[in-house]
Design a protein around this motif. Structure first.
Motif, PDB file in Angstrom:
ATOM      1  N   LEU A 177       0.831  -1.198   0.000  1.00  0.00           N
ATOM      2  CA  LEU A 177       0.000   0.000   0.000  1.00  0.00           C
ATOM      3  C   LEU A 177       0.865   1.247   0.000  1.00  0.00           C
ATOM      4  N   GLU A 178       1.877   1.230   0.846  1.00  0.00           N
ATOM      5  CA  GLU A 178       2.750   2.403   0.962  1.00  0.00           C
ATOM      6  C   GLU A 178       3.540   2.659  -0.316  1.00  0.00           C
ATOM      7  N   SER A 179       3.851   1.604  -1.070  1.00  0.00           N
ATOM      8  CA  SER A 179       4.616   1.762  -2.305  1.00  0.00           C
ATOM      9  C   SER A 179       3.728   2.073  -3.502  1.00  0.00           C
ATOM     10  N   GLY A 180       2.412   1.955  -3.324  1.00  0.00           N
ATOM     11  CA  GLY A 180       1.489   2.204  -4.426  1.00  0.00           C
ATOM     12  C   GLY A 180       1.216   0.990  -5.288  1.00  0.00           C
ATOM     13  N   ARG A 181       1.839  -0.155  -4.962  1.00  0.00           N
ATOM     14  CA  ARG A 181       1.690  -1.339  -5.803  1.00  0.00           C
ATOM     15  C   ARG A 181       0.409  -2.121  -5.522  1.00  0.00           C
ATOM     16  N   LEU A 182      -0.235  -1.837  -4.388  1.00  0.00           N
ATOM     17  CA  LEU A 182      -1.466  -2.567  -4.078  1.00  0.00           C
ATOM     18  C   LEU A 182      -2.583  -2.195  -5.046  1.00  0.00           C
ATOM     19  N   GLU A 183      -2.532  -0.996  -5.583  1.00  0.00           N
ATOM     20  CA  GLU A 183      -3.565  -0.577  -6.530  1.00  0.00           C
ATOM     21  C   GLU A 183      -3.570  -1.475  -7.766  1.00  0.00           C
ATOM     22  N   GLU A 184      -2.391  -1.961  -8.159  1.00  0.00           N
ATOM     23  CA  GLU A 184      -2.319  -2.869  -9.307  1.00  0.00           C
ATOM     24  C   GLU A 184      -3.150  -4.119  -9.055  1.00  0.00           C
ATOM     25  N   SER A 185      -3.043  -4.662  -7.850  1.00  0.00           N
ATOM     26  CA  SER A 185      -3.810  -5.855  -7.506  1.00  0.00           C
ATOM     27  C   SER A 185      -5.295  -5.539  -7.415  1.00  0.00           C
ATOM     28  N   ALA A 186      -5.628  -4.337  -6.946  1.00  0.00           N
ATOM     29  CA  ALA A 186      -7.032  -3.950  -6.840  1.00  0.00           C
ATOM     30  C   ALA A 186      -7.674  -3.854  -8.210  1.00  0.00           C
ATOM     31  N   VAL A 187      -6.982  -3.223  -9.131  1.00  0.00           N
ATOM     32  CA  VAL A 187      -7.510  -3.058 -10.498  1.00  0.00           C
ATOM     33  C   VAL A 187      -7.657  -4.405 -11.187  1.00  0.00           C
ATOM     34  N   GLU A 188      -6.902  -5.397 -10.739  1.00  0.00           N
ATOM     35  CA  GLU A 188      -6.961  -6.734 -11.334  1.00  0.00           C
ATOM     36  C   GLU A 188      -8.366  -7.320 -11.265  1.00  0.00           C
ATOM     37  N   HIS A 189      -9.165  -6.894 -10.299  1.00  0.00           N
ATOM     38  CA  HIS A 189     -10.531  -7.397 -10.185  1.00  0.00           C
ATOM     39  C   HIS A 189     -11.385  -6.935 -11.369  1.00  0.00           C
ATOM     40  N   HIS A 190     -11.134  -5.733 -11.852  1.00  0.00           N
ATOM     41  CA  HIS A 190     -11.835  -5.275 -13.050  1.00  0.00           C
ATOM     42  C   HIS A 190     -11.388  -6.075 -14.275  1.00  0.00           C
ATOM     43  N   ARG A 191     -10.106  -6.416 -14.329  1.00  0.00           N
ATOM     44  CA  ARG A 191      -9.624  -7.215 -15.462  1.00  0.00           C
ATOM     45  C   ARG A 191     -10.258  -8.608 -15.450  1.00  0.00           C
ATOM     46  N   LEU A 192     -10.468  -9.135 -14.253  1.00  0.00           N
ATOM     47  CA  LEU A 192     -11.151 -10.422 -14.138  1.00  0.00           C
ATOM     48  C   LEU A 192     -12.570 -10.322 -14.690  1.00  0.00           C
ATOM     49  N   LEU A 193     -13.255  -9.249 -14.363  1.00  0.00           N
ATOM     50  CA  LEU A 193     -14.604  -9.054 -14.883  1.00  0.00           C
ATOM     51  C   LEU A 193     -14.592  -8.851 -16.398  1.00  0.00           C
ATOM     52  N   ASP A 194     -13.555  -8.199 -16.911  1.00  0.00           N
ATOM     53  CA  ASP A 194     -13.437  -8.032 -18.364  1.00  0.00           C
ATOM     54  C   ASP A 194     -13.418  -9.402 -19.049  1.00  0.00           C
ATOM     55  N   LEU A 195     -12.631 -10.320 -18.494  1.00  0.00           N
ATOM     56  CA  LEU A 195     -12.525 -11.662 -19.071  1.00  0.00           C
ATOM     57  C   LEU A 195     -13.853 -12.416 -18.956  1.00  0.00           C
TER      58      LEU A 195
END
Length: 223
Positions: A177-195
């Motif tokens: 979270l502090e590095s900003g990399r957690l957002e990548e994992s969060a957005v992954e849920h939208h990519r799952l829905l895209d598929l």
């Protein structure tokens, strides 16, 4: 010794189902590492954080004791259980056996009309990261994934996966979270829905496998 306040434990509406709400918030705090492994927490102190009495906190903690997440210490409080790496590996293995194939199977049965609601659930995960609220992140993530699994129509599966998720520890979430990399994992849920919307069952299964793999990778260790 009492511990510092826990981010994400906010005052609750006393008219709502306090025990369930408190238990959900505490589970998320344990899973995310906001409540530290081995640390001892008292019901009165946690109740103050929530803005409620200690009674519903004690009741919720009893649920967590039964689930093996915390240990009751007479006259002291509750200690967050330290989960061995071997157990976390086993939990991850079982989740990989159950969740990705189920996601593959539900792709063709999710109604088009349900996607706006699922998008809202996915966005709640992203919003929690943007708010830097790990407790809300864990809860939103749980709601999203259980909502997808529910399309399989197997209540036993949903119960088992929910319990397995509760036994997971994601102590690496804070540095992510502090590095900003957690957002990548969060957005992954939208990519799952895209598929899923595209009808790509194999792609959704593969993404789900990678998603769960993060539990024992960067989510667990923050690397």
């Amino acid at each position: 010794m009492e511990t510092a306040p826990i981010a994400g434990l906010q005052p609750l509406n006393k008219r709502e189902r306090l025990r369930e709400m408190v238990a959900d918030a505490l589970r998320a705090a344990v899973i995310s590492g906001e409540m530290k492994p081995g640390a001892v927490y008292s019901a009165p102190t946690l109740g103050t954080m929530f803005g409620i009495s200690a009674t519903p906190v004690r009741e919720a903690m009893l649920d967590l004791v039964r689930e093996g997440m915390v240990e009751a210490l007479p006259n002291k409080g509750y200690r967050v259980r330290v989960v061995p790496d071997e157990e976390l590996d086993e939990v991850t293995h079982v989740r990989l056996l159950l969740e990705p194939p189920t996601i593959r199977d539900v792709v063709p049965v999710i109604p088009r009309a349900d996607f706006p609601r699922l998008r809202e659930l996915a966005q709640a995960i992203v919003d929690a990261v943007n708010a830097e609220d790990l407790v809300a992140y864990i809860n939103a993530d749980r709601v999203f994934h259980l909502a997808l699994l529910a399309y399989a129509g197997n209540s036993q599966l949903s119960t088992i996966v929910s319990e397995l998720r509760s036994r997971t520890r994601l102590l690496g979430l804070t540095p992510l979270l502090e590095s900003g990399r957690l957002e990548e994992s969060a957005v992954e849920h939208h990519r799952l829905l895209d598929l899923i919307e595209a009808g790509d069952a194999a792609g959704a299964q593969a993404l789900m496998e990678r998603h769960i793999g993060h539990v024992r990778g960067k989510w667990a260790r923050g690397t």
